[in-house]
Write a protein that holds these residues in place. Structure first.
Motif, short mmCIF file in Angstrom:
data_model
loop_
_atom_site.label_atom_id
_atom_site.label_comp_id
_atom_site.label_asym_id
_atom_site.label_seq_id
_atom_site.Cartn_x
_atom_site.Cartn_y
_atom_site.Cartn_z
N ALA A 105 1.01 -1.16 -0.14
CA ALA A 105 0.09 0.02 -0.03
C ALA A 105 0.86 1.26 0.04
N LEU A 106 2.20 1.16 0.49
CA LEU A 106 3.24 2.37 0.28
C LEU A 106 4.03 2.44 -0.65
N VAL A 107 3.83 1.45 -1.48
CA VAL A 107 4.88 1.39 -2.75
C VAL A 107 4.84 2.89 -3.58
N GLY A 108 3.64 3.40 -3.58
CA GLY A 108 3.68 4.63 -4.25
C GLY A 108 4.55 5.69 -3.63
N GLN A 109 4.73 5.82 -2.42
CA GLN A 109 5.47 6.67 -1.64
C GLN A 109 6.81 6.16 -1.50
N ALA A 110 7.45 4.95 -1.93
CA ALA A 110 8.69 4.62 -1.64
C ALA A 110 9.99 5.45 -1.99
N TYR A 111 9.63 6.36 -2.87
CA TYR A 111 10.77 7.11 -3.21
C TYR A 111 10.72 8.47 -2.97
N GLU A 112 9.60 8.72 -1.91
CA GLU A 112 9.60 10.17 -1.52
C GLU A 112 10.55 10.32 -0.32
N ASP A 113 10.85 11.48 0.12
CA ASP A 113 11.98 11.70 1.17
C ASP A 113 10.92 11.70 2.49
N THR A 114 10.78 10.49 2.70
CA THR A 114 9.69 10.43 4.12
C THR A 114 9.89 8.99 4.63
N SER A 115 9.82 9.06 5.94
CA SER A 115 10.00 7.74 6.74
C SER A 115 8.57 7.05 6.52
N LEU A 116 8.56 5.80 6.59
CA LEU A 116 7.16 4.98 6.28
C LEU A 116 7.08 3.94 7.34
N PRO A 117 6.00 3.67 7.66
CA PRO A 117 5.69 2.46 8.71
C PRO A 117 6.03 1.34 8.08
N ILE A 118 6.75 0.41 8.84
CA ILE A 118 7.14 -0.96 8.47
C ILE A 118 6.41 -2.04 9.38
N GLY A 119 5.60 -1.53 10.37
CA GLY A 119 4.85 -2.50 11.22
C GLY A 119 5.49 -2.34 12.68
N LEU A 120 4.76 -3.05 13.49
CA LEU A 120 5.30 -3.23 15.01
C LEU A 120 5.47 -1.87 15.36
N GLY A 121 5.01 -0.68 15.04
CA GLY A 121 5.22 0.73 15.47
C GLY A 121 6.67 1.07 15.21
N GLN A 122 7.26 0.62 14.14
CA GLN A 122 8.52 1.09 13.81
C GLN A 122 8.43 1.65 12.27
N THR A 123 9.54 2.46 11.81
CA THR A 123 9.44 3.12 10.72
C THR A 123 10.84 2.84 9.95
N ILE A 124 10.81 2.84 8.45
CA ILE A 124 11.92 2.88 7.97
C ILE A 124 12.37 4.48 7.72
N SER A 125 13.42 4.67 7.92
CA SER A 125 13.93 6.13 8.07
C SER A 125 13.71 6.67 6.71
N LYS A 126 13.80 7.98 6.48
CA LYS A 126 13.59 8.77 5.40
C LYS A 126 15.05 8.79 4.65
N PRO A 127 15.05 8.71 3.35
CA PRO A 127 16.12 8.58 2.46
C PRO A 127 17.10 9.55 2.85
N ASN A 128 16.90 10.78 3.05
CA ASN A 128 17.88 11.74 3.17
C ASN A 128 18.66 11.62 4.77
N VAL A 129 17.81 10.92 5.69
CA VAL A 129 18.68 10.72 6.71
C VAL A 129 19.59 9.50 6.66
N VAL A 130 19.07 8.40 5.94
CA VAL A 130 19.93 7.42 5.87
C VAL A 130 21.23 7.79 5.11
N ALA A 131 20.96 8.50 3.97
CA ALA A 131 22.04 8.97 3.31
C ALA A 131 23.21 9.64 3.83
N ARG A 132 22.66 10.45 4.96
CA ARG A 132 23.39 11.36 5.65
C ARG A 132 24.24 10.61 6.65
#
Ligand code: SAH
Length: 278
Positions: A105-132
């Protein structure tokens, strides 16, 4: 530390792959039929084929006729424009398919610079922060990055990026459900230098020490002693740490022959570092 998933045992025969192969759509789902994806990206997941285009989520790029490689390239361009200049980091972000790590359901947002929920209350960090954070790990290095420890595997995205940049990567997750999810996400990518571990990352992973770099994806009150102990002399640790009850900042610790040198950088917002496993 769980013994069920020792380093090196990541790539078991793909018996479980069938279970998950069709779980997520490709990117964008409805274009896969006309945009062959074979052999495009070294870390592409060959087993993950698109479902028929029944998803109500229409990736925004669909109208532009772009495939995920082009969308990633645009994300990389934006990151470069925001000041991420390390060519290795940018290349890794261009290769690893972030949309494979998020729910369909979140595939369409996968390449936006945003964190996204990954389940169990956790998130994948936004690309900018990961890159930094990855750029901070590589900063000033003339040699390739050796062994790296990641605390907080989550969905496995950052671990897959690290596997592009370091000779060996040990990534620990304390939530069994996410550890299993990361294994599923990573399996088709065939990254023999990436070792996923289930355990409490606050203890580090002594068997892999000393590490050239340690990176945490969850914010604690302080840096656990095990991390600095397991860091090699000449190594660098990058972690979000609480600087007040409500605020976190990115902390860089270099282990020099003279001792630890600490620098507090910009404010960040990560999920909490917790002890124990679940
Ligand atoms: N790098 C991840 C980000 C996941 S969010 C990604 O690319 O998806 C941070 C993760 O850290 C969460 O999954 C959380 O469960 C985990 N975490 C928190 N405390 C931990 C600990 N002590 N040991 C291992 N993982 C921990």
């Amino acid at each position: 530390m769980s013994a069920d998933h020792k380093p090196g045992s990541l790539l078991k025969p793909a018996v479980a792959a069938a279970k998950t192969a069709n779980r997520r759509p490709g990117f964008p789902a409805s274009l896969e039929a006309v945009v062959p994806s074979s052999g495009r990206a070294p870390v592409a997941a060959p087993a993950a084929r698109a479902r028929p285009a029944v998803s109500p989520v229409v990736p925004r790029t669909q109208g532009l006729g772009l495939d995920s490689e082009a969308v990633r390239a645009r994300m990389v361009q934006k990151l470069a424009a925001q000041g991420i200049s390390d060519p290795q980091v940018l290349a890794a972000l261009g290769r690893v398919e972030r949309h494979r790590f998020v729910d369909s359901a979140l595939v369409g947002q996968a390449y936006e610079d945003t964190s996204l929920p990954i389940g169990l209350g956790q998130t994948i960090s936004k690309p900018n922060v990961v890159a930094r954070m990855l750029a901070l790990l590589l900063q000033g290095r003339t040699q390739p990055l050796g062994r790296v420890l990641e605390i907080g595997t989550g969905c496995g995205y950052q671990a897959a990026l690290l596997a592009q940049l370091a000779t060996e990567v040990y990534s620990i997750e304390r939530l069994r459900g996410l550890h299993d999810k990361a294994r599923e996400n990573i399996r088709p990518l065939r990254l023999p230098n990436l070792h996923l571990l289930f355990g409490d990352g606050m203890l580090g992973y002594a068997k892999g020490a000393p590490y050239a770099a340690i990176i945490a994806a969850a914010g604690g009150e302080a840096v656990p002693a095990a991390w600095t102990e397991q860091l090699a002399v000449g190594g660098r640790l990058v972690a979000p740490i609480h600087v007040s009850a409500t605020a976190q900042a990115l902390m860089v610790i270099d282990k020099t022959p003279q001792g630890l040198v600490q620098n507090v950088l910009e404010a960040v917002h990560f999920v909490p570092l917790k002890s124990g496993i679940q």
